[in-house]
Design a protein around this motif. Sequence first.
Motif, short mmCIF file in Angstrom:
data_model
loop_
_atom_site.label_atom_id
_atom_site.label_comp_id
_atom_site.label_asym_id
_atom_site.label_seq_id
_atom_site.Cartn_x
_atom_site.Cartn_y
_atom_site.Cartn_z
N GLY A 104 0.81 -1.16 0.08
CA GLY A 104 -0.04 0.05 -0.06
C GLY A 104 0.56 1.35 0.05
O GLY A 104 0.18 2.19 0.16
N TYR A 142 0.74 7.77 6.47
CA TYR A 142 0.12 6.64 6.43
C TYR A 142 -1.42 6.93 6.78
O TYR A 142 -1.48 7.98 7.64
CB TYR A 142 0.56 5.50 7.10
N GLY A 143 -2.16 6.11 6.39
CA GLY A 143 -3.41 6.04 6.62
C GLY A 143 -4.05 6.08 7.97
O GLY A 143 -4.93 6.65 8.56
N PHE A 257 -1.92 2.39 -6.34
CA PHE A 257 -2.21 0.93 -5.62
C PHE A 257 -2.43 -0.27 -6.50
O PHE A 257 -2.84 0.00 -7.62
CB PHE A 257 -3.15 1.18 -4.56
N ILE A 270 -8.28 -2.03 -2.61
CA ILE A 270 -7.11 -2.35 -2.82
C ILE A 270 -6.36 -3.77 -1.94
O ILE A 270 -6.87 -3.88 -0.97
CB ILE A 270 -6.07 -1.26 -2.30
N ASP A 272 -3.61 -5.00 0.20
CA ASP A 272 -2.79 -4.13 1.06
C ASP A 272 -2.16 -4.98 2.25
O ASP A 272 -2.62 -5.10 3.10
CB ASP A 272 -3.35 -2.79 1.64
N GLY A 274 -0.24 -4.06 3.86
CA GLY A 274 0.47 -3.02 5.16
C GLY A 274 -0.58 -2.40 5.99
O GLY A 274 -0.49 -1.80 6.95
N ILE A 351 -12.80 6.06 3.83
CA ILE A 351 -11.39 6.13 3.27
C ILE A 351 -11.28 6.34 2.10
O ILE A 351 -10.36 6.93 1.29
CB ILE A 351 -10.93 4.66 3.68
N PHE A 353 -11.79 4.13 -0.32
CA PHE A 353 -11.58 2.71 -0.96
C PHE A 353 -11.84 1.56 -0.01
O PHE A 353 -11.67 1.82 0.89
CB PHE A 353 -10.34 2.62 -2.02
C1 LIG Z 1 -3.07 2.31 1.70
C2 LIG Z 1 -3.04 2.17 3.26
S1 LIG Z 1 -1.66 2.72 4.08
C3 LIG Z 1 -0.48 1.62 3.75
N1 LIG Z 1 -0.80 0.45 3.68
N2 LIG Z 1 0.90 2.09 3.66
C4 LIG Z 1 -4.16 3.17 4.03
C5 LIG Z 1 -4.54 4.20 3.41
C6 LIG Z 1 -5.69 5.00 3.85
C7 LIG Z 1 -6.15 4.63 4.98
CL1 LIG Z 1 -7.48 5.44 5.89
C8 LIG Z 1 -5.90 3.53 5.70
C9 LIG Z 1 -4.84 2.70 5.00
#
Ligand SMILES: C[C@@H](SC(=N)N)c1ccc(Cl)cc1
Length: 382
Positions: A104, A142-143, A257, A270, A272, A274, A351, A353
Motif C-alpha cells: 500500500g 500513512y492512513g 495502488f 486495494i 494491501d 501493510g 477512506i 476505497f
Molecule cells: C493504503 C493504506 S496505508 C499503507 N498500506 N501504507 C491506507 C490508506 C488510507 C487509510 Cl485511511 C488506511 C490505510
Amino acid sequence: MAHYLSAAALVASAALTAAAPAAKGDFSIDQVSKGSFYKSGPLAMAKTYSKYAKHGAVMPENVSIAATAASTGSVSASPESYDESYLIPVSIGGTTFHLDLDTGSSDLWVFSTQQPASQRSGHTAYKQTGTKKSGYTWNISYGDGSGAKGDVYVDKVVVGGVTATSQAVEAATSVSSSFTSDTDNDGLIGAAFSSINTVSPQQQLTFFDNVKNSLSQKLFAARLRYHTAGTYDYGYIDSSKYSGSIHYVPVNTANGFWEFTASGVSGSSIADTGTTLLYIPDSNVDAYYANVDSASYDSSQGGYTFDCDESLPDWTVTIGSGSITVPGEYINFAPVSGNTCFGGIQSSDGIGFNIFGDIFLKATYTVFDQTQSSPRLGFAQG
Ligand SMILES: C[C@@H](SC(=N)N)c1ccc(Cl)cc1
C-alpha cells in the motif's frame, strides 16, 4: 535463497556430458535424473567457464545470459503480535533490517543513526553505508496517521536472495511515535507502484521495480498466514502454497495502488499487505455482524466488537471468476478489554476505497503480477 531456471542448465549439462571416445580402463556410470535441476545451474556453468578462461575456455552467450537473468527468491514473512503486521528480513549494505513489506505504499525507508538516539532505541539503524543523493528528501504519511521523513542514499539491497544493486534507501531523520514504540519494526519496504514514491526532487523506484526485469517472471506473491510465518515469493509461483486455481483480475494503477474490483463489495478495493484489517462498506459490515449474536458497534473502540468466545461465521467474496473464504477464526482480530474482542472486518466508509488487508490476505495466495501488458492481481485460496 535464489534459484535459477533449469532449462539452460539441463541443456548445458547435456552438452558437457556428450560422450568422449572410450579408451582402455574407462568406465561408465548410468546417470539417474535428480529431477528438477534448480538453484544455480547457469551460474555454475558460468563459474566453470570463467575458471578455465585462462586455458582458453570461451563462455557461450546462452550460458552468460542465463547466468545473469532469470532469478527467483523467497523470504519469510513473520507476524507481529495478533498478526498486526508481517516483517521480512532485508539486507541493506550488509546489515539485516526487519521491514514491513507494504503493497500500500512505495517508499523503502529505515530507522537511521541520523535520528535522536531516544527515537531509535531498540531498532536496527542504518549507518548510511551507501552513497548519499545530495539534496534528496522524503516525507511520508500513512492512513493510520503515522509518518516518517529523512534523506536518501543508494545502496545494495537483498530480499530472499534477490539483489537490487542500486536501491534508493530512505534514511529517517524523524519518525512518529508509533514507529518508535514498535521495536520489532525497522522500517517499511513499499511494493505499491513507484508513481506514489515520496522522494523529492525525483521519485525513486521500489525494490520490485528495480529487480523485476531480472526475475524469471515479473511478479511477486504473498502467502501471509494466521498466527504463523508465511512467505513472499519473487519471480515464481509456488503451487504448493494454494489450493484450486489462481483467478486473475485487472488492476487500476491510477492511484498507485494494486486496485481492483470485488463482486458484491461496492467501490474500488486495494490489496494491501501493510494494513492489518479488512475494510469494506458499511452495508457489508453490518450484514456480516448481523450473524454474530454478541456483536455491536462500539464507538469508543471505533468499530464492531463481540464476545471473544463467540464462534464467528466465515466471510466469502467473489473476485473475478473465483471466490475466497476467510475463516471466521481469522475475523477475531484481538481482545480490546476483558472478554471483548475487536473485529477483523470493519467499515471502509470515509477512506475512499476498500482495503483487503492482512485479515483477508492471510486466507489467500495473492499474486502481484506485472507479466502481462498491464498489471493484474491473482487470488487463490491459501
Ligand atoms: C493504503 C493504506 S496505508 C499503507 N498500506 N501504507 C491506507 C490508506 C488510507 C487509510 Cl485511511 C488506511 C490505510
